[in-house]
Design an enzyme around this catalytic site. Structure first.
Site, PDB file in Angstrom:
ATOM      1  N   LYS A 182       2.656  10.748   1.896  1.00  0.00           N
ATOM      2  CA  LYS A 182       2.329   9.854   3.023  1.00  0.00           C
ATOM      3  C   LYS A 182       3.041  10.261   4.311  1.00  0.00           C
ATOM      4  O   LYS A 182       4.009  11.000   4.307  1.00  0.00           O
ATOM      5  CB  LYS A 182       2.600   8.399   2.631  1.00  0.00           C
ATOM      6  CG  LYS A 182       1.453   7.887   1.742  1.00  0.00           C
ATOM      7  CD  LYS A 182       1.508   6.423   1.405  1.00  0.00           C
ATOM      8  CE  LYS A 182       0.263   6.069   0.580  1.00  0.00           C
ATOM      9  NZ  LYS A 182       0.343   4.764  -0.040  1.00  0.00           N
ATOM     10  N   ARG A 240       2.114   6.410  -8.324  1.00  0.00           N
ATOM     11  CA  ARG A 240       0.770   6.902  -7.979  1.00  0.00           C
ATOM     12  C   ARG A 240       0.919   8.135  -7.099  1.00  0.00           C
ATOM     13  O   ARG A 240       1.304   8.030  -5.936  1.00  0.00           O
ATOM     14  CB  ARG A 240       0.004   5.794  -7.244  1.00  0.00           C
ATOM     15  CG  ARG A 240      -1.432   6.159  -6.894  1.00  0.00           C
ATOM     16  CD  ARG A 240      -2.095   5.079  -6.064  1.00  0.00           C
ATOM     17  NE  ARG A 240      -3.466   5.422  -5.759  1.00  0.00           N
ATOM     18  CZ  ARG A 240      -3.835   6.244  -4.787  1.00  0.00           C
ATOM     19  NH1 ARG A 240      -2.930   6.788  -3.986  1.00  0.00           N
ATOM     20  NH2 ARG A 240      -5.106   6.514  -4.595  1.00  0.00           N
TER      21      ARG A 240
HETATM   22  N1  HH2 Z   1      -2.330   4.431  -1.474  1.00  0.00           N
HETATM   23  C1  HH2 Z   1      -3.538   4.945  -1.183  1.00  0.00           C
HETATM   24  C2  HH2 Z   1      -4.678   4.524  -1.867  1.00  0.00           C
HETATM   25  N2  HH2 Z   1      -4.587   3.625  -2.876  1.00  0.00           N
HETATM   26  N3  HH2 Z   1      -3.264   2.208  -4.235  1.00  0.00           N
HETATM   27  C3  HH2 Z   1      -2.065   1.696  -4.566  1.00  0.00           C
HETATM   28  N4  HH2 Z   1      -1.952   0.811  -5.563  1.00  0.00           N
HETATM   29  N5  HH2 Z   1      -0.924   2.044  -3.890  1.00  0.00           N
HETATM   30  C4  HH2 Z   1      -0.956   2.947  -2.855  1.00  0.00           C
HETATM   31  O1  HH2 Z   1       0.114   3.218  -2.260  1.00  0.00           O
HETATM   32  C5  HH2 Z   1      -2.210   3.512  -2.494  1.00  0.00           C
HETATM   33  C6  HH2 Z   1      -3.373   3.109  -3.204  1.00  0.00           C
HETATM   34  C7  HH2 Z   1      -3.674   5.960  -0.093  1.00  0.00           C
HETATM   35  O2  HH2 Z   1      -3.502   7.242  -0.582  1.00  0.00           O
HETATM   36  P1  HH2 Z   1      -4.683   8.258  -0.963  1.00  0.00           P
HETATM   37  O3  HH2 Z   1      -5.536   7.720  -2.073  1.00  0.00           O
HETATM   38  O4  HH2 Z   1      -4.090   9.562  -1.213  1.00  0.00           O
HETATM   39  O5  HH2 Z   1      -5.522   8.395   0.364  1.00  0.00           O
HETATM   40  P2  HH2 Z   1      -6.900   7.770   0.832  1.00  0.00           P
HETATM   41  O6  HH2 Z   1      -6.774   6.294   0.841  1.00  0.00           O
HETATM   42  O7  HH2 Z   1      -7.072   8.352   2.212  1.00  0.00           O
HETATM   43  O8  HH2 Z   1      -7.964   8.203  -0.130  1.00  0.00           O
END
Ligand code: HH2
Length: 269
Positions: A212, A246
């Site tokens: 992040k 995660r």
């Molecule tokens: N962060 C993201 C998405 N889903 N779910 C939980 N429970 N906790 C988190 O911190 C979290 C999440 C964002 O990260 P990422 O999936 O890599 O990116 P994007 O939302 O752009 O797909």
């Protein structure tokens, strides 16, 4: 429960902040997920809608087309990992549960579609309830709290009570402070410093720090070079009570957590 569990991220989106576009094809996404399980992921989190700051919502039909083939493909492999669906939409969650998912990761904690709680209850699925201030499109525009940790804790307690009232067994609920979701750098750091206050609610805490931007702010690294910073946050998070991590980079985080778990002794023990 094992001392910790790793939730491997499988984004089937053209625009995710760190891996968008690379896994657009379902077969590639399934293959990627298989690799994450081999590296030690106990859960794989399949998402078809980016929630990065500024992201636009995805229509339900499109999200279904992105995620259902991946969940089906993973279920057919019979991997030793649970399939999580990362969605805020009732219809997407239902289709994913039908296709073999057993866990719903809802970044709105059932606020977007409250009926989602009843679905999770009916299916006996697990779930992650996450804190987010505002919505992805606008959440990083000057977020403010009285005290970020107390505010997030009160929110999670209220959402846990709502989930239990909807019929979800408390043992199936994980809680997540939502690192980066409507939080400044200082808010994220304060949540990491005082994560024990969130763990004190009594449910396993999920930590989502992987790659992040706050790690980029601290290290000066681009998104692809934040793995060391990510491992540091997971190890510190473990020591402060987080139990589910995660992440995109499963192998290095697993190594860091294996060392952390072996040397960990609760305060006062
Ligand atoms: N962060 C993201 C998405 N889903 N779910 C939980 N429970 N906790 C988190 O911190 C979290 C999440 C964002 O990260 P990422 O999936 O890599 O990116 P994007 O939302 O752009 O797909």
């Amino acid at each position: 429960m094992a001392p910790f569990e790793i939730m491997g991220v499988v984004n089937v989106t053209p625009d995710s902040f760190s891996d968008g576009g690379r896994l657009a094809d379902a077969a590639a996404a399934v293959e990627h997920a298989r690799g994450l399980v081999e590296e030690g992921a106990a859960l794989v989190d399949v998402g078809g809608e980016s929630t990065r700051p500024g992201a636009a919502p995805v229509p339900v039909e499109e999200e279904l087309q992105r995620v259902v083939p991946v969940v089906e493909g993973l279920a057919a492999l019979g991997l030793p990992a649970r399939i999580s669906i990362d969605t805020m939409k009732l219809e997407v969650a239902r289709a994913a549960l039908d296709a073999g998912a057993t866990y719903v990761n809802d970044v709105t904690a059932f606020r977007h579609e409250p009926e989602l709680a009843g679905l999770v209850a009916d299916r006996g699925a697990g779930c992650c309830l996450m804190h987010m201030l505002g919505e992805p499109r606008t959440m990083q525009e000057d977020p403010r709290y009285d005290d970020v940790v107390s505010d997030v804790k009160a929110f999670l307690e209220e959402r846990l009570a709502a989930a239990v009232a909807a019929g979800i067994a408390e043992e199936r609920v994980h809680l997540d402070p939502g690192i980066g979701f409507g939080k400044t750098l200082e808010h994220n750091l304060e949540l990491l410093r005082r994560l024990g206050e969130i763990a004190a609610i009594g449910r396993p805490v999920v930590l989502g720090t992987s790659r992040k931007s706050f790690i980029g702010r601290l290290t000066g690294r681009d998104v692809d070079a934040r793995v060391h910073g990510t491992v540091a946050t997971c190890v510190l998070g473990y020591e402060r009570g987080a139990r589910v991590f995660r992440v995109h980079d499963v192998a290095p985080v697993r190594d860091g957590l294996a060392v952390a778990a072996a040397t960990f002794r609760p305060h006062g023990a």
